[in-house]
Design a protein around this motif. Sequence first.
Motif, PDB file in Angstrom:
ATOM      1  N   LEU A 110     -12.152  31.539   0.545  1.00 46.58           N
ATOM      2  CA  LEU A 110     -12.495  31.817   1.942  1.00 46.58           C
ATOM      3  C   LEU A 110     -11.526  32.768   2.627  1.00 46.58           C
ATOM      4  O   LEU A 110     -11.777  33.190   3.752  1.00 46.58           O
ATOM      5  N   SER A 111     -10.432  33.106   1.959  1.00 45.61           N
ATOM      6  CA  SER A 111      -9.503  34.068   2.546  1.00 45.61           C
ATOM      7  C   SER A 111      -9.953  35.509   2.316  1.00 45.61           C
ATOM      8  O   SER A 111      -9.375  36.438   2.877  1.00 45.61           O
ATOM      9  N   ASP A 112     -10.989  35.700   1.507  1.00 46.08           N
ATOM     10  CA  ASP A 112     -11.499  37.026   1.166  1.00 46.08           C
ATOM     11  C   ASP A 112     -12.850  37.222   1.859  1.00 46.08           C
ATOM     12  O   ASP A 112     -13.836  36.574   1.508  1.00 46.08           O
ATOM     13  N   ARG A 113     -12.904  38.118   2.843  1.00 40.43           N
ATOM     14  CA  ARG A 113     -14.121  38.272   3.639  1.00 40.43           C
ATOM     15  C   ARG A 113     -15.310  38.713   2.781  1.00 40.43           C
ATOM     16  O   ARG A 113     -16.445  38.275   3.021  1.00 40.43           O
ATOM     17  N   ALA A 114     -15.071  39.575   1.805  1.00 39.08           N
ATOM     18  CA  ALA A 114     -16.163  40.020   0.946  1.00 39.08           C
ATOM     19  C   ALA A 114     -16.736  38.851   0.151  1.00 39.08           C
ATOM     20  O   ALA A 114     -17.959  38.750  -0.044  1.00 39.08           O
ATOM     21  N   LYS A 115     -15.867  37.942  -0.307  1.00 45.36           N
ATOM     22  CA  LYS A 115     -16.340  36.788  -1.066  1.00 45.36           C
ATOM     23  C   LYS A 115     -17.079  35.805  -0.166  1.00 45.36           C
ATOM     24  O   LYS A 115     -18.041  35.159  -0.607  1.00 45.36           O
ATOM     25  N   VAL A 116     -16.659  35.687   1.077  1.00 45.59           N
ATOM     26  CA  VAL A 116     -17.386  34.836   2.024  1.00 45.59           C
ATOM     27  C   VAL A 116     -18.783  35.402   2.257  1.00 45.59           C
ATOM     28  O   VAL A 116     -19.789  34.675   2.248  1.00 45.59           O
ATOM     29  N   ASP A 117     -18.865  36.708   2.461  1.00 47.15           N
ATOM     30  CA  ASP A 117     -20.173  37.338   2.675  1.00 47.15           C
ATOM     31  C   ASP A 117     -21.066  37.178   1.447  1.00 47.15           C
ATOM     32  O   ASP A 117     -22.278  36.920   1.563  1.00 47.15           O
ATOM     33  N   ALA A 118     -20.481  37.319   0.245  1.00 48.69           N
ATOM     34  CA  ALA A 118     -21.259  37.128  -0.977  1.00 48.69           C
ATOM     35  C   ALA A 118     -21.738  35.679  -1.095  1.00 48.69           C
ATOM     36  O   ALA A 118     -22.864  35.416  -1.548  1.00 48.69           O
ATOM     37  N   PHE A 119     -20.897  34.755  -0.685  1.00 47.80           N
ATOM     38  CA  PHE A 119     -21.245  33.331  -0.719  1.00 47.80           C
ATOM     39  C   PHE A 119     -22.469  33.048   0.141  1.00 47.80           C
ATOM     40  O   PHE A 119     -23.420  32.387  -0.298  1.00 47.80           O
ATOM     41  N   VAL A 120     -22.486  33.545   1.364  1.00 47.21           N
ATOM     42  CA  VAL A 120     -23.633  33.266   2.237  1.00 47.21           C
ATOM     43  C   VAL A 120     -24.899  33.943   1.709  1.00 47.21           C
ATOM     44  O   VAL A 120     -26.012  33.431   1.905  1.00 47.21           O
ATOM     45  N   GLU A 121     -24.747  35.068   1.022  1.00 44.93           N
ATOM     46  CA  GLU A 121     -25.906  35.710   0.410  1.00 44.93           C
ATOM     47  C   GLU A 121     -26.463  34.856  -0.727  1.00 44.93           C
ATOM     48  O   GLU A 121     -27.689  34.715  -0.877  1.00 44.93           O
ATOM     49  N   VAL A 122     -25.576  34.281  -1.517  1.00 46.64           N
ATOM     50  CA  VAL A 122     -26.014  33.383  -2.600  1.00 46.64           C
ATOM     51  C   VAL A 122     -26.736  32.175  -2.019  1.00 46.64           C
ATOM     52  O   VAL A 122     -27.806  31.763  -2.510  1.00 46.64           O
ATOM     53  N   LEU A 123     -26.184  31.589  -0.965  1.00 46.03           N
ATOM     54  CA  LEU A 123     -26.832  30.428  -0.351  1.00 46.03           C
ATOM     55  C   LEU A 123     -28.217  30.795   0.184  1.00 46.03           C
ATOM     56  O   LEU A 123     -29.176  30.037   0.019  1.00 46.03           O
ATOM     57  N   ALA A 124     -28.306  31.948   0.820  1.00 42.17           N
ATOM     58  CA  ALA A 124     -29.596  32.360   1.386  1.00 42.17           C
ATOM     59  C   ALA A 124     -30.647  32.543   0.306  1.00 42.17           C
ATOM     60  O   ALA A 124     -31.840  32.256   0.520  1.00 42.17           O
ATOM     61  N   ALA A 125     -30.219  32.989  -0.867  1.00 35.80           N
ATOM     62  CA  ALA A 125     -31.166  33.252  -1.954  1.00 35.80           C
ATOM     63  C   ALA A 125     -31.512  32.013  -2.758  1.00 35.80           C
ATOM     64  O   ALA A 125     -32.646  31.894  -3.257  1.00 35.80           O
ATOM     65  N   ASP A 126     -30.583  31.088  -2.889  1.00 33.12           N
ATOM     66  CA  ASP A 126     -30.736  30.009  -3.869  1.00 33.12           C
ATOM     67  C   ASP A 126     -30.802  28.600  -3.293  1.00 33.12           C
ATOM     68  O   ASP A 126     -31.021  27.646  -4.051  1.00 33.12           O
ATOM     69  N   ALA A 127     -30.597  28.429  -1.998  1.00 28.28           N
ATOM     70  CA  ALA A 127     -30.514  27.076  -1.447  1.00 28.28           C
ATOM     71  C   ALA A 127     -31.318  26.983  -0.147  1.00 28.28           C
ATOM     72  O   ALA A 127     -31.541  27.996   0.530  1.00 28.28           O
ATOM     73  N   PRO A 128     -31.756  25.785   0.202  1.00 28.40           N
ATOM     74  CA  PRO A 128     -32.412  25.613   1.501  1.00 28.40           C
ATOM     75  C   PRO A 128     -31.449  25.960   2.637  1.00 28.40           C
ATOM     76  O   PRO A 128     -30.223  25.840   2.489  1.00 28.40           O
ATOM     77  N   ALA A 129     -31.987  26.370   3.754  1.00 23.92           N
ATOM     78  CA  ALA A 129     -31.154  26.669   4.915  1.00 23.92           C
ATOM     79  C   ALA A 129     -30.435  25.404   5.355  1.00 23.92           C
ATOM     80  O   ALA A 129     -31.064  24.345   5.511  1.00 23.92           O
ATOM     81  N   PRO A 130     -29.116  25.464   5.554  1.00 21.12           N
ATOM     82  CA  PRO A 130     -28.388  24.261   5.984  1.00 21.12           C
ATOM     83  C   PRO A 130     -28.869  23.749   7.335  1.00 21.12           C
ATOM     84  O   PRO A 130     -29.053  24.532   8.279  1.00 21.12           O
ATOM     85  N   THR A 131     -29.065  22.453   7.416  1.00 19.79           N
ATOM     86  CA  THR A 131     -29.325  21.802   8.696  1.00 19.79           C
ATOM     87  C   THR A 131     -28.023  21.357   9.354  1.00 19.79           C
ATOM     88  O   THR A 131     -27.983  21.127  10.566  1.00 19.79           O
ATOM     89  N   HIS A 132     -26.975  21.212   8.528  1.00 17.50           N
ATOM     90  CA  HIS A 132     -25.665  20.774   8.985  1.00 17.50           C
ATOM     91  C   HIS A 132     -24.601  21.674   8.351  1.00 17.50           C
ATOM     92  O   HIS A 132     -24.687  21.975   7.153  1.00 17.50           O
ATOM     93  N   PHE A 133     -23.622  22.079   9.139  1.00 18.09           N
ATOM     94  CA  PHE A 133     -22.501  22.848   8.615  1.00 18.09           C
ATOM     95  C   PHE A 133     -21.213  22.156   9.028  1.00 18.09           C
ATOM     96  O   PHE A 133     -20.963  21.948  10.231  1.00 18.09           O
ATOM     97  N   ILE A 134     -20.394  21.783   8.048  1.00 22.75           N
ATOM     98  CA  ILE A 134     -19.120  21.105   8.301  1.00 22.75           C
ATOM     99  C   ILE A 134     -18.018  21.963   7.710  1.00 22.75           C
ATOM    100  O   ILE A 134     -18.005  22.239   6.504  1.00 22.75           O
ATOM    101  N   HIS A 135     -17.077  22.383   8.546  1.00 28.75           N
ATOM    102  CA  HIS A 135     -16.024  23.316   8.138  1.00 28.75           C
ATOM    103  C   HIS A 135     -14.684  22.585   8.134  1.00 28.75           C
ATOM    104  O   HIS A 135     -14.156  22.218   9.188  1.00 28.75           O
ATOM    105  N   LEU A 136     -14.128  22.375   6.942  1.00 26.77           N
ATOM    106  CA  LEU A 136     -12.929  21.549   6.786  1.00 26.77           C
ATOM    107  C   LEU A 136     -11.701  22.268   6.237  1.00 26.77           C
ATOM    108  O   LEU A 136     -10.618  21.677   6.252  1.00 26.77           O
ATOM    109  N   PRO A 137     -11.799  23.494   5.730  1.00 25.02           N
ATOM    110  CA  PRO A 137     -10.657  24.045   4.990  1.00 25.02           C
ATOM    111  C   PRO A 137      -9.457  24.342   5.879  1.00 25.02           C
ATOM    112  O   PRO A 137      -9.596  24.752   7.028  1.00 25.02           O
ATOM    113  N   ALA A 138      -8.288  24.127   5.318  1.00 24.04           N
ATOM    114  CA  ALA A 138      -7.030  24.471   5.997  1.00 24.04           C
ATOM    115  C   ALA A 138      -5.934  24.456   4.950  1.00 24.04           C
ATOM    116  O   ALA A 138      -5.994  23.694   3.973  1.00 24.04           O
ATOM    117  N   LEU A 139      -4.940  25.276   5.170  1.00 24.29           N
ATOM    118  CA  LEU A 139      -3.762  25.245   4.310  1.00 24.29           C
ATOM    119  C   LEU A 139      -2.812  24.154   4.802  1.00 24.29           C
ATOM    120  O   LEU A 139      -2.807  23.826   5.996  1.00 24.29           O
TER     121      LEU A 139
END
Length: 247
Positions: free
Chosen positions: A61-90
């Motif tokens: 998640l520290s790499d913006r290009a990889k984050v953008d690629a991740f959301v593209e993969v989700l859009a293509a391969d998974a149902p649209a999230p009904t819930h989003f929970i954001h937990l990451p931290a160093l």
Amino acid sequence: MAYTYLITGATSDVGRTLIERLLHNAPTDTLVLAQGCGDLAKMAELCRRYPGQLRTYDVDLSDRAKVDAFVEVLAADAPAPTHFIHLPALPVVNTKFKAFDQRRFDLDLEIEVHSAVRICKAVLPAMVRAKFGRVLFIQTSYTIGCPPKNTAAYVMAKSAIGGLVKSLAVEYAKFGITVNCVAPSMMETHFLKDTPDLIVQAAAEDNPMGRNATPADVVPAMAFLLSDEAGFITGVTLPVTGGSAIV
């Protein structure tokens, strides 16, 4: 309505505890999309116990290009999230401001804040169309009242999350989307691996309940804010602190 939970930072102690709660006795069409970074082995037992209901993704998640690629993969391969929970931290680095590590702070912002913004921009439109959504962040009791010394980078990043929550809450409430935070006091997890034991012990002694929080203390509050019953609660930061921080 089948629920799809997108959880970033899912490999954390809190993330795994939350997944267990969400999937235990859940309908079989409930799906969790779980992001980790180099540590997906921690999800193996949950994947075994909930086959077909848990999909894991290794994303930096520290790499913006990889984050953008991740959301593209989700859009293509998974149902649209009904819930989003954001937990990451160093892990918190306790250091005086005169020794402020700008590179580490920038990394914190990328992982905690900038990735959240990019993912929210990707998932909120589908929630708007569905007229339903739950968005949840984890903040910290350090943003309530007076923070402890030597935590400037951590407090600033978490304060930015608080501002994002309030802004999204007022903008998306009319679409049936709630946006909230939980703010735990010091929680005894792997997250504290770089925190001196004396600081951890002192926090426990200072807490009115005489101990620090655990994931089992925090996850029920998270589950409530993600529930259908919490549909009229938005824009809040819910302290889960044993009384050490009260609003």
